[in-house]
Design an enzyme around this catalytic site. Structure first.
Site, PDB file in Angstrom:
ATOM      1  N   ASP A   1       0.799  -1.228   0.000  1.00  0.00           N
ATOM      2  CA  ASP A   1       0.000   0.000   0.000  1.00  0.00           C
ATOM      3  C   ASP A   1       0.836   1.284   0.000  1.00  0.00           C
ATOM      4  O   ASP A   1       0.366   2.322   0.463  1.00  0.00           O
ATOM      5  CB  ASP A   1      -0.973  -0.001   1.178  1.00  0.00           C
ATOM      6  CG  ASP A   1      -0.251   0.023   2.518  1.00  0.00           C
ATOM      7  OD1 ASP A   1       0.970  -0.143   2.535  1.00  0.00           O
ATOM      8  OD2 ASP A   1      -0.928   0.213   3.543  1.00  0.00           O
ATOM      9  N   GLU A   2       2.045   1.208  -0.498  1.00  0.00           N
ATOM     10  CA  GLU A   2       2.869   2.416  -0.550  1.00  0.00           C
ATOM     11  C   GLU A   2       3.644   2.483  -1.854  1.00  0.00           C
ATOM     12  O   GLU A   2       4.068   1.451  -2.375  1.00  0.00           O
ATOM     13  CB  GLU A   2       3.896   2.415   0.589  1.00  0.00           C
ATOM     14  CG  GLU A   2       3.328   2.803   1.923  1.00  0.00           C
ATOM     15  CD  GLU A   2       4.453   2.947   2.934  1.00  0.00           C
ATOM     16  OE1 GLU A   2       4.621   4.040   3.478  1.00  0.00           O
ATOM     17  OE2 GLU A   2       5.168   1.952   3.145  1.00  0.00           O
TER      18      GLU A   2
END
Length: 319
Positions: A17-18
């Site tokens: 998620d980054e």
DNA sequence: TCTGGGGTCCTAGGACCC
DNA sequence: TCTGGGGTCCTAGGACCC
């Protein structure tokens, strides 16, 4: 990630998620770009997110964390931009734990020398830091000044290892049960390798005892594989060497590394190996179609006796 | 702060080869 | 047979990250 890819090719995903995005080519100011991305994700994916902007990946990453921690009207949708040239100023008041790569151990060591903030690190001489921390010292000082020239790399990074592990509710000291877990972990790892089109040459096991002490053991095989059976055979023999009968085990894991891309070397597989691949495919297919049903090898080849032996069955079907 | 289940990177030492 | 230097491959463990 899809949304980001649609925006620019310069996207480097660093975890599920980054991601880093190089927006140098987009003719808008960073704040505007960040708010637009945030709005797009909120509206189309219905998720909040935080963004940090800076002249380097390191400072952008830290800015994201700092923004995320500040509770204001926008929370949990932070945007924090550090203008170029202001990096040292921005970093100085932050605790050393804010530095990417400084965990509990390093921060404890640094604090013993009176280094509590990144600003303290900025003031120390390179020589003093080097004698204290080795080659990590000068590096850390550059980072504390906000100096980081690592580029945003859009190439997806190839996996270096594939593993699976499990922690038991109660410690297990029963050989058969542990073997059964080792087998199912080996199968999951094998499946992941096959799905990713990878073959592995090194198989490792991880064991955690009831006192939390954790050991790893590994072997490198002459040939790389993506089949459940050889992974299991290696894992089991490592286990037998590392485990004393009856010792309670809290966690057990199977891992593979030394990965290579699988496909093109199929032609090198021997006849029998190819047959094993067809059996493996059939098993994968069954597991796909019957989902939760446990399918597993019913027999395994024993190197000691040179014979095929029945596998102890825990639950489910044997094929 | 800890737990759990993934990962990455680094270091150190041993074995072996030229 | 020994010495020295350099390199590779492998194993084990630790620190760190999400």
């Amino acid at each position: 990630m899809e949304k980001l890819d649609g925006l620019t090719p310069y996207v480097e995903q660093i975890s599920i998620d980054e991601a880093f995005i190089d927006v140098s080519d987009i003719p808008k100011d960073s704040e505007t770009i960040a708010r637009e991305i945030q709005m797009m994700i909120r509206e189309e994916v219905r998720l909040p997110c935080s963004l940090g902007g800076a002249s380097s990946k390191l400072v952008a990453k830290i800015a994201t964390n700092v923004g995320k921690d500040s509770v204001d009207a926008f929370w949990p949708n932070a945007v924090l931009i550090v203008p170029a040239g202001k990096e040292p100023e921005f970093l100085a008041p932050l605790p050393i734990r804010a530095m990417w790569g400084v965990g509990p151990k390093s921060s404890e060591r640094l604090e013993k020398s009176g280094i509590r903030k990144l600003g303290d690190l900025q003031k120390w001489s390179v020589e003093a830091l080097e004698s204290k921390l080795g080659s990590y010292g000068p590096q850390l000082k550059r980072f504390a000044m906000g100096i980081d020239d690592r580029p945003v790399s859009a190439e997806d990074r190839e996996a270096k290892s594939v593993s699976n592990e499990t922690t038991f509710d109660e410690d297990i000291g029963d050989r058969d049960k542990l073997h059964a877990v080792l087998l199912s972990l080996s199968q999951r790892v094998g499946r992941s390798l096959r799905d990713a089109g990878l073959v592995a040459r090194t198989v490792a096991i991880k064991l955690r005892w009831s006192d939390f002490k954790t050991i790893t053991r590994r072997v490198t095989m002459p040939d790389a594989t993506d089949l459940d059976q050889p992974i299991y055979v290696s894992a089991k023999s490592l286990f037998e060497k590392a485990w004393k009968e009856g010792t309670p085990v809290r966690l057990i894991g199977v891992g593979t590394s030394n990965l290579e891309t699988g496909g093109e070397q199929l032609s090198l597989f021997s006849q029998s190996d190819d047959k094993e691949h067809r059996v493996q495919e059939a098993l994968d297919d069954l597991r796909d179609r019957f989902g939760s049903m446990k399918t597993r090898w019913g027999r395994e080849h024993s190197h000691e006796t040179g014979r095929w032996m029945d596998v102890e069955e825990e639950e489910g079907e044997v094929f």
